[in-house]
Each structure stands twice: as C-alpha cells, then as structure tokens.
Scaffold this active site. Structure first.
Site, PDB file in Angstrom:
ATOM      1  CG  HIS A  52     -16.028 -10.409  25.894  1.00  0.00           C
ATOM      2  ND1 HIS A  52     -16.105 -10.157  24.555  1.00  0.00           N
ATOM      3  CD2 HIS A  52     -16.113 -11.757  26.035  1.00  0.00           C
ATOM      4  CE1 HIS A  52     -16.233 -11.300  23.900  1.00  0.00           C
ATOM      5  NE2 HIS A  52     -16.247 -12.279  24.767  1.00  0.00           N
ATOM      6  CG  ASP A  55     -16.908  -6.287  24.853  1.00  0.00           C
ATOM      7  OD1 ASP A  55     -16.043  -5.954  24.019  1.00  0.00           O
ATOM      8  OD2 ASP A  55     -17.448  -7.408  24.873  1.00  0.00           O
TER       9      ASP A  55
END
Ligand code: 3MF
Ligand code: MG
Length: 345
Positions: A52, A55
């Site tokens: 993501h 992340d």
C-alpha cells in the site's frame, strides 16, 4: 509423481504478517517492524512485495519527505533481492474516506481520494513499479438510497481515467469484492469491473486482480473468474487464499478448505500461462490462535500447497481428460480428478 520446480514468482503483503487483531478483541501477537517482515520474504521463497502507499511512506508526508522515504524502502527491498509488485492507495483508513473515496458524496473527499491516488502512482514510479491495485473498499453503501449508483459507476471510471492520464505507463487492476467493509459494494465482481475496463481511457492498461475469497463471496468459482479474465488478457494479478462459505473475508491458507477448488485455480493458471504474465500473490492471514513463533506458517504452507497443486496439474493426463470429455463421461472424469488429487488409483 514427478515434481518440477515451479517457475512461478510469489508475493505477499506486509499485512499478511499480522498481530492477529479482530473486531472483537485485542492483538494476540506482537507487531513486527516493517524491516523485519521484509527480511522474511526470501527465507519463505517469496521475491515480490505487495505494497500500500502508506506501507512505504506515511500518507501525510510532503514531497521531499516522500522521495527520501521511498528511496529508503527501495534500498531495503534491493538489499534483500526483492521487488515491489504493486502499489495500492489505502483509501479506506482516512477520516476523509469514511463515505468512500471516488464515490463519496462530498466533492472535497473525492478530490482527496484522487490526489492521494496520484501520489500513489508517483510512489510506484519512484520504485520502478508499473502496477496499481485498486481495492475499492468503501465504494458502496450501507443503504442503497445513500448514493446515486448510476453516478457512482461513472465516478469509478473517472477515477481509473485519472490514474491512466496521470501516467502513461501505469497499468491499473481492480480487485473486486462484493462486501466488507461495505454492505453492498459498487462493481462487486470481476465481470462488473471488466465492463468498466473497456470504457476507460485506455482499456489496454486496465485489468483485474482476482482474489479467491472475493470471487467465492460473490458466489462465483474463482477458477472461472480467472479463466474469464485470462481470455480477455486482463488477469494481471491473483490473491490466492481460501474461504469457508459466505461469511466475512477469511483469507485462509490456500487450498485448506476446498482442495479441488484450489486445484482448479492452479490448473487454469497453468493452462493460461499465468507464470509468464503475473505474480502469484498469497493474501492469507494467520489464525488468531497462531503463536508468534509460527507467524509465517500460513504463508509457507500456502506456497507449499500451491507448488503441490502445480505438480498435480502438470502430471494430469490431458489425453485422458480429452477422452472423458469426448465420451461425455463426466462421472469418470470426476473420479479421475478426485483420485489424482488423492494420489491414488
Ligand atoms: C481486502 C484485500 C486487501 C487488498 C490490498 C491490496 C488488505 O479484502 O484483499 O488486503 O488485497 O488492499 O490491494
Ligand atoms: Mg487481497
């Protein structure tokens, strides 16, 4: 049975090593720092990392902080011999996306969703990744009167176009799921998204990522969804896992519930030449009862089961299958498949 080494490439996301929280209780395992998770990949036989945007770097970092942060993560991945598979904007965890992102009723919330998505494309670019996954988590409603469904359909196409127009190399895949967190998701199935794909600014760069559990929750056989997308040459990602019936998205170890359903997915991927098209993602979660020391067992086991099923698909006698089909002997074919899976005759 001759076991050929699998030529597939494998990925998972850092969220697949989890603290085991669920909506009803506290965490049961310690949170593992990002760098420690990254250090697990190679040991488990995985070479691609699903990511993501947040992340990689926090969503509220400015351009300079972002560029620096992305370079740091890229260096970490390279030091482990890993590559990012895709970037997905995590649009469902911000206060401004409570009512959805691209289909929110609020114009400023929709603007936020688009801007954040463009920034996610920029992060992908910085990391040499050409794939963006859109899991439209909150693009739907709890009551149908809350939004205009016809307008929402157009807004989803607009959002995909915005990505395609922001960058002329990025490919976008929709990861469709019929419910959870929403009661009713817009565009709930692979087929629905495929319809939209052909109406985007560049259908050649718009495809799908199919997650086994999502197809099952929509009432479809994931193998059929995969075959359908392969025919369209639009299967650019899979998230293999398993699922017991129609309940919450369980992300169980691949093949652990319905071995034959898992076999059929592998068989379709084999016949469709998927190994040369995309990465095999395993979107699996550890059971809540799993101890810290076993926190990656579900990943190792899912890959191992996949490899076993590849070997079974490759050792299937295709001529026999054809003969059963020609004779319309589906009872015989049924037994042949089951005994093949049981490795017995
Ligand atoms: C939800 C999912 C997601 C997506 C991820 C990457 C958190 O059911 O499957 O996992 O896979 O957001 O697109
Ligand atoms: Mg998934």
């Amino acid at each position: 049975m001759a076991k050929r080494p699998s030529n597939y490439r494998f990925s998972f996301g850092p969220w697949n090593i989890s603290a085991g929280a669920d909506p009803f209780g506290p965490v049961v395992r310690k949170e593992v720092p990002f760098a420690k998770k990254i250090a697990e990949y190679r040991k488990l036989g995985f070479t691609y990392v699903q990511l993501h945007d947040d992340d990689v770097v926090p969503a509220d970092w400015d351009a300079t902080q972002t560029a620096r942060g992305v370079a740091k993560v890229q260096k970490l991945l390279e030091s482990e011999g890993l590559k990012g598979e895709f970037i997905a904007p995590r649009l469902w965890e911000d206060r401004r996306t409570i009512d959805g992102g691209y289909t929110a009723n609020s114009a400023s919330d929709r603007r936020y969703a688009k801007n954040r998505t463009r920034r996610a494309v920029d992060i992908a670019n910085m990391m040499g990744i050409d794939l963006m996954v859109i899991w439209p988590a909150r693009e739907g409603t709890y009551i149908r009167e809350a939004k205009d469904a016809q307008l929402a359909t157009g807004r989803l196409v607009e959002a995909i176009n915005d990505i395609l127009e922001h960058d002329d190399k990025i490919r976008v895949v929709g990861e469709m799921k019929p419910n959870e967190p929403m009661d009713h998701a817009y565009c709930p199935s692979v087929g629905h998204f495929m319809g939209l794909a052909y109406r985007t600014a560049d259908p050649t760069r718009t495809g799908v990522l199919i997650e086994s559990a999502h197809s099952i929750l929509a009432g479809f056989d994931p193998a059929d969804d995969m075959a359908y997308a392969l025919w369209h040459e639009k299967l650019w990602g899979v998230h293999l896992n398993d699922q017991n019936g129609l309940k919450y998205d369980q992300d169980k170890t691949f093949g652990s519930v319905d071995l034959r359903r898992a076999f059929n997915q592998v068989w379709v991927l084999e016949r469709g030449g998927y190994a040369d098209i995309g990465v095999v993602g395993l979107d699996v979660k550890a059971m809540r009862t799993t101890k810290q020391t076993d926190q990656t067992a579900h990943l190792a086991n899912s890959k191992r089961i996949f490899d076993h099923l590849v070997a079974l698909a490759r050792s299937l006698d295709e001529k026999k299958v054809e003969a059963f089909r020609e004779n319309r002997d589906y009872e015989g074919l049924d037994l042949y498949i089951v005994e093949h899976l049981l490795a017995t005759k």
